[in-house]
Design a protein around this motif. Structure first.
Motif, short mmCIF file in Angstrom:
data_model
loop_
_atom_site.label_atom_id
_atom_site.label_comp_id
_atom_site.label_asym_id
_atom_site.label_seq_id
_atom_site.Cartn_x
_atom_site.Cartn_y
_atom_site.Cartn_z
N VAL A 167 -10.93 -3.29 25.68
CA VAL A 167 -10.86 -3.81 24.30
C VAL A 167 -11.68 -5.09 24.17
O VAL A 167 -12.40 -5.29 23.20
CB VAL A 167 -9.39 -4.06 23.89
CG1 VAL A 167 -9.32 -4.88 22.60
CG2 VAL A 167 -8.66 -2.73 23.70
N LEU A 168 -11.56 -5.98 25.16
CA LEU A 168 -12.28 -7.25 25.10
C LEU A 168 -13.80 -7.06 25.12
O LEU A 168 -14.54 -7.89 24.58
CB LEU A 168 -11.86 -8.15 26.27
CG LEU A 168 -10.43 -8.70 26.19
CD1 LEU A 168 -10.06 -9.39 27.49
CD2 LEU A 168 -10.28 -9.66 25.02
N SER A 196 -14.46 -10.96 30.15
CA SER A 196 -13.37 -10.07 29.78
C SER A 196 -12.39 -9.89 30.94
O SER A 196 -11.18 -9.80 30.74
CB SER A 196 -13.91 -8.72 29.32
OG SER A 196 -14.65 -8.09 30.35
N GLY A 222 -13.04 -6.20 19.78
CA GLY A 222 -12.24 -7.10 20.61
C GLY A 222 -12.96 -8.37 21.00
O GLY A 222 -12.42 -9.18 21.75
N SER A 270 -15.25 -4.40 23.74
CA SER A 270 -15.65 -3.66 22.54
C SER A 270 -16.01 -4.63 21.42
O SER A 270 -15.55 -5.78 21.40
CB SER A 270 -14.50 -2.74 22.09
OG SER A 270 -13.41 -3.51 21.59
N THR A 273 -9.94 0.22 17.81
CA THR A 273 -11.26 -0.40 17.99
C THR A 273 -12.34 0.65 18.25
O THR A 273 -13.52 0.42 17.96
CB THR A 273 -11.27 -1.42 19.14
OG1 THR A 273 -10.91 -0.76 20.37
CG2 THR A 273 -10.28 -2.54 18.87
N LEU A 296 -4.27 -0.30 20.17
CA LEU A 296 -5.35 -1.23 19.79
C LEU A 296 -6.70 -0.70 20.24
O LEU A 296 -7.68 -0.75 19.47
CB LEU A 296 -5.09 -2.61 20.41
CG LEU A 296 -6.17 -3.67 20.19
CD1 LEU A 296 -6.40 -3.92 18.70
CD2 LEU A 296 -5.79 -4.97 20.90
N TRP A 297 -6.77 -0.17 21.45
CA TRP A 297 -8.04 0.39 21.95
C TRP A 297 -8.49 1.55 21.06
O TRP A 297 -9.68 1.64 20.71
CB TRP A 297 -7.87 0.86 23.40
CG TRP A 297 -9.06 1.60 23.92
CD1 TRP A 297 -10.19 1.07 24.45
CD2 TRP A 297 -9.24 3.03 23.94
NE1 TRP A 297 -11.07 2.07 24.80
CE2 TRP A 297 -10.52 3.28 24.51
CE3 TRP A 297 -8.45 4.11 23.54
CZ2 TRP A 297 -11.02 4.58 24.67
CZ3 TRP A 297 -8.96 5.39 23.70
CH2 TRP A 297 -10.22 5.61 24.26
N ASP A 314 -9.37 -10.52 12.35
CA ASP A 314 -9.32 -10.27 13.80
C ASP A 314 -8.05 -9.47 14.10
O ASP A 314 -6.95 -10.02 14.13
CB ASP A 314 -9.30 -11.60 14.55
CG ASP A 314 -9.29 -11.42 16.07
OD1 ASP A 314 -9.14 -10.28 16.53
OD2 ASP A 314 -9.42 -12.42 16.79
N ILE A 330 -6.97 -3.57 28.23
CA ILE A 330 -7.27 -4.92 27.74
C ILE A 330 -8.73 -5.26 28.06
O ILE A 330 -9.46 -5.80 27.22
CB ILE A 330 -6.32 -5.95 28.37
CG1 ILE A 330 -4.89 -5.77 27.84
CG2 ILE A 330 -6.80 -7.38 28.10
CD1 ILE A 330 -3.85 -6.60 28.57
N ALA A 346 -7.02 -7.78 16.85
CA ALA A 346 -6.37 -8.06 18.14
C ALA A 346 -5.61 -9.39 18.08
O ALA A 346 -4.46 -9.49 18.53
CB ALA A 346 -7.41 -8.09 19.26
#
Length: 338
Positions: A105-106, A119, A111, A108, A157, A153-154, A316, A102, A318
């Protein structure tokens, strides 16, 4: 004064939180008639014990999961109290890995491109959440699925599409519901190279040089990233299912997949269908020919797997997956704290 929100401090606190819950759980199990350990954990470990004896995990009544979970938990069948807790430790570690992903991702572009401190603040909602730590240390396997979904998700991205497809196929095999993320990811993978995954371009749709024929539109839609994701996810899902079916035959299909389509479980009163399902189970002879337990999927999937991806996925990804999860859980006929 230095900020609390550094990776070392946040993750140290997250580890400590899970250790406290884990040790407390051991003490409560030892000295209280009200056990800390989730009843499902005993189902998992019983199934693992059957597998260790060369038997089917489905010899354990109420085991409704892929045999892969029982295989992963084989060490719980080894002698020793600590080995029995192997699954809880694994699930707690999965929570921590999910939190780390998480955090990545935030940071990136896909994200949000957040700075480190910001983050970490958002990742802390997961990492330092006592309910998350409680659920995993009680022995719920949701931590494993959580890390698969966040890793999915990662991977998207980071534009690692083959890895994303493998993770999607694996997670859907593990539990059915992550398939709802497939439409969002496919829709987000633009022909211009997944531009929606870069926030700088997410609000600007691809420009068209003019009207396209139906065949051109189809060819444009099935671009390389989308085809790669579809093929790799279906291949992984099919391979795992064929392997499990070859070993465990029909019981695998019945307990892992088919059971959930007609499941009536009136004990989960968070569900909006709780009262109706309770009446159905109490008076099976008086139930309408329209089976609520099957029809409940229609609004749930229409919202979470169709409407939300179409409306949000190109803006978006995410945030779309968060909205899908929220909608799926809110309309699920079986709704628990996990």
């Amino acid at each position: 004064m230095s900020s609390f929100f550094t990776a070392e401090k946040v993750f140290s606190c997250a580890v400590a939180l899970r250790i406290v819950f884990f040790v407390y759980g051991l003490l409560q199990d030892a000295y209280s008639s009200l056990k800390y350990t989730d009843i499902d954990y005993f189902v998992f470990t019983d199934a693992a014990r059957y597998v260790s004896q060369g038997l089917s995990p489905y010899n354990r009544e109420t085991y409704r999961y892929t045999p892969l979970l029982a295989w992963i938990l084989l060490p719980t069948a080894w002698p020793g109290a600590l080995w029995f807790s192997f699954g809880k430790i694994l699930f707690a570690l999965s929570d921590l890995v999910a939190g780390w992903l998480i955090y990545l991702v935030l940071q990136s572009p896909g994200g949000g491109g957040m700075p480190t401190e910001r983050s970490l603040k958002f990742a802390s909602i997961w990492l330092l959440n006592p309910m998350v730590a409680n659920i995993s240390t009680r022995g719920s396997s949701e931590g494993l699925l959580g890390v698969m979904v966040i890793a999915l998700l990662w991977a998207v991205t980071q534009r690692r599409i083959i890895l994303a497809g493998i993770l999607l196929g694996l997670s859907v095999h593990f539990k059915i519901y992550p398939f709802i993320y497939g439409p969002s990811i496919i829709w987000a993978l633009e022909s211009s190279g997944s531009r929606v995954l870069d926030k700088k371009h997410s609000s600007h749709p691809s420009q068209s040089n003019g009207p396209k024929t139906h065949s051109e539109a189809i060819l444009t839609f099935f671009n390389r990233p989308r085809l790669t994701l579809i093929i790799s996810s279906l291949a992984t899902f099919a391979a795992l299912n064929l392997l499990m079916y070859a070993i465990y035959s029909t019981p695998f299909l019945q307990h892992t997949f088919f059971y959930h389509l007609t499941r009536i479980d009136h004990r989960h009163n968070f569900s909006p269908y709780n009262a109706l399902l309770h009446l159905s189970s109490a008076n099976p002879d008086k139930v309408s020919s329209l089976k609520l337990e099957s029809l409940a999927f229609i609004p749930q999937l229409a919202i979470s797997a169709v409407l939300i991806p179409l409306a949000l996925a190109k803006r978006d990804l995410a945030g779309t997956m968060l909205a899908q999860t929220f909608a799926f859980v809110a309309f699920n006929k079986v709704c628990t704290s996990q």
